[in-house]
Design an enzyme around this catalytic site. Structure first.
Site, PDB file in Angstrom:
ATOM      1  CE  LYS A  84      -3.733   2.133   2.718  1.00  0.00           C
ATOM      2  NZ  LYS A  84      -4.630   1.956   3.899  1.00  0.00           N
ATOM      3  CB  SER A 167      -7.765   4.030   2.935  1.00  0.00           C
ATOM      4  OG  SER A 167      -6.935   3.362   3.893  1.00  0.00           O
ATOM      5  CB  SER A 191      -8.476   1.112   5.895  1.00  0.00           C
ATOM      6  OG  SER A 191      -9.255   2.281   5.979  1.00  0.00           O
TER       7      SER A 191
END
Length: 509
Positions: A84, A167, A191
């Site tokens: 990420k 996210s 998330s």
């Protein structure tokens, strides 16, 4: 050539299977890396990756091939993964999905990235995320994905007109679309778990402090936690074992607990396991299709010998206002460093220092980030701190106490991850509250610092995936992973994949 690889596409192998093939030298780390890089290139329309560096990836792969040949390889030697874009990495830009950090190149790796590399993992690239990890849909990214000329939302491979969750949306999509065997994500208020649920994969947030936050671009320091996302609980256990461990010299929130093998309890019996079912997770607002899938998964647990125990988490509804006071307050503090002076974006035209601050932050931050900074600054301001922030912290303690009371009667807690399946892109429009409300079932565990995970549990409206949330008491990751693994041995939801994905770079080796 093994029978596995002669009949199975390389990208259909899980982490454990792929690691075994690499150790047996039936496929090389370079071949695996090239395969996934090509696969990512052929699925750019999903918007999952925001940066790749083939040269850096193949250099890491060659180093792992040498380690495998020398017999010095780690447990994940040669396994390709992607990170990420909230983790800083050498060799790849680290932007946190924000214009504020566009093009930023970190001189060091995050601890999580370092530990996975030491275990032998090979980095494929960086994955799209909501700006500074603020969002529930991955529609807030301000960075152009690979193959795009402008920022674009990540698309759910199960239905490309729907959001993947956020996210960590790029992370979830990369696994669901077979663009990486496993990825890293971060979970502040859900998330990891929510996008895992929306994309039909497995993801786990460990106990707060289990994984070092060093090198993870901060959003809310008392909530942010790294974790793995993969197709199965077994794969998540392998990654989590390498990711966790104390890091006291660089992260003051790191727990002084030794690293452990989270896969040690896999295949253990769950006969007699008490699974708490909170009444507050099954009330008004839970979509019937989601409830049906969750109920079916709970019935599978009963078949495996588990007992369902009714419990109560009475302050569940308060988790939303509490979280959206505490998290923005911490974001306001953390994001004050992005002022145009030291690093990151700086406005071109300004008259003095204050004007530079204002213009830099106005240009560099997106609407959702500005919204949370303003909320956070307000609740921390003189005259409002006691009324809002202090009260929220008191209720946070009560929410944690609710869990401890519940764990007197059960071993794990189960329920839905989100009230609905993934919604359509743009459906929530300019209404941030609609996104906030989607976090109702994930926020309580985050506020309490408890480990939680999402496990594929079936499908709902429009054929979209539904995840079952499992929550454990502190340091019970191994028990959580075993419970998830046993469910996955009894069902095949984690093995299913979206229809219509290209088979390019996907034939058997």
């Amino acid at each position: 050539m093994s029978n596995t690889l002669s009949t199975t596409a390389l990208h259909d192998l899980g982490v454990a299977q792929l690691a075994a093939e690499l150790r047996a030298r039936r496929v090389s780390a370079v071949e695996a890396a090239q395969h996934f890089l090509a696969r990512a290139a052929s699925h750019q329309h999903l918007g999952a990756y925001v940066s790749v560096n083939e040269e850096a990836t193949l250099a890491q792969a060659r180093a792992q091939d040498a380690a495998l040949a020398a017999g010095t390889a780690g447990p994940l030697a040669g396994v390709p993964i992607a990170h990420k874009d909230i983790f800083v990495t050498r060799g790849f830009p680290s932007t946190a999905g924000s214009k504020m950090l566009a093009g930023y190149q970190s001189p060091f790796d995050a601890t999580v990235v370092t530990r996975l590399a030491e275990a032998g993992a090979v980095t494929l690239g960086k994955l799209n995320c909501d700006e500074f990890a603020m969002g529930s849909a991955n529609e807030n990214s301000a960075v152009a994905p690979v193959g795009f000329d402008a920022p674009a939302p990540v698309r759910n491979p199960w239905a490309t007109d729907r959001i993947p969750g956020g996210s960590s949306g790029g992370s979830a999509v990369a696994v669901a679309a077979r663009l990486a065997p496993a990825v890293t994500g971060t979970d502040t208020g859900g998330s990891i778990r929510q996008p895992a649920s929306f994309c039909g994969i497995t993801g786990i947030k460990p106990t707060y402090g289990r994984a070092s936050r060093y090198g993870m671009i901060a959003f809310a320091s008392s909530l942010d936690q790294a974790g793995p996302m993969a197709r199965s609980a077994e794969d998540c256990a392998l990654l989590l074992s390498s990711m966790c461990g104390p890091d006291p010299d660089r992260d003051s929130t790191s727990l002084d607990l030794p690293a452990e093998d989270f896969s040690r309890s896999l295949n253990g019996s769950i006969d007699g396991l008490r699974i708490g079912i909170p009444a507050e997770f099954f009330g008004e607002g839970l979509a019937p299709d989601v409830r049906a899938a969750v109920d079916a998964a709970l019935k599978e647990y009963e078949k495996l010998g588990a007992q369902l125990v009714p419990i109560s988490l009475p302050r569940t509804e308060l988790s939303i206002p509490v979280y959206y006071i505490i998290a923005p307050a911490e974001a306001s503090s953390n994001l004050s460093r992005f002022d145009g002076v030291k690093f990151g974006h700086r406005a071109k035209d300004y008259t003095d220092l204050v004007d530079m601050y204002k213009k830099t932050r106005a240009e560099g931050f997106g609407d959702e980030v500005k919204r949370r900074i303003m909320i956070g600054t307000y609740v921390l301001s003189h005259g409002y701190y006691d009324a809002y922030y202090l009260q929220a912290q008191k209720i946070r303690r009560m929410i944690a106490d609710d869990f401890q009371n519940a764990f007197k009667h059960c071993d794990l807690i189960a329920g839905p991850v989100a009230p609905t399946v993934a919604w359509k892109l743009g459906e929530h429009g300019s209404d941030p509250l609609a996104d906030y409300l989607a976090d109702i079932f994930t926020l309580p565990a985050s506020l309490a610092g408890l480990p939680g995970m999402s496990v594929p549990a079936g499908f709902g409206e429009g054929g979209m995936p539904v995840g079952l949330q499992l929550i454990g008491n502190y340091f019970s990751e191994a028990r959580l992973l075993n419970a998830a693994h046993r469910l996955q041995q009894a069902t095949d939801f984690h093995l299913r994949q979206p229809a219509g994905l290209s088979t390019q770079s996907g034939e058997g080796i």
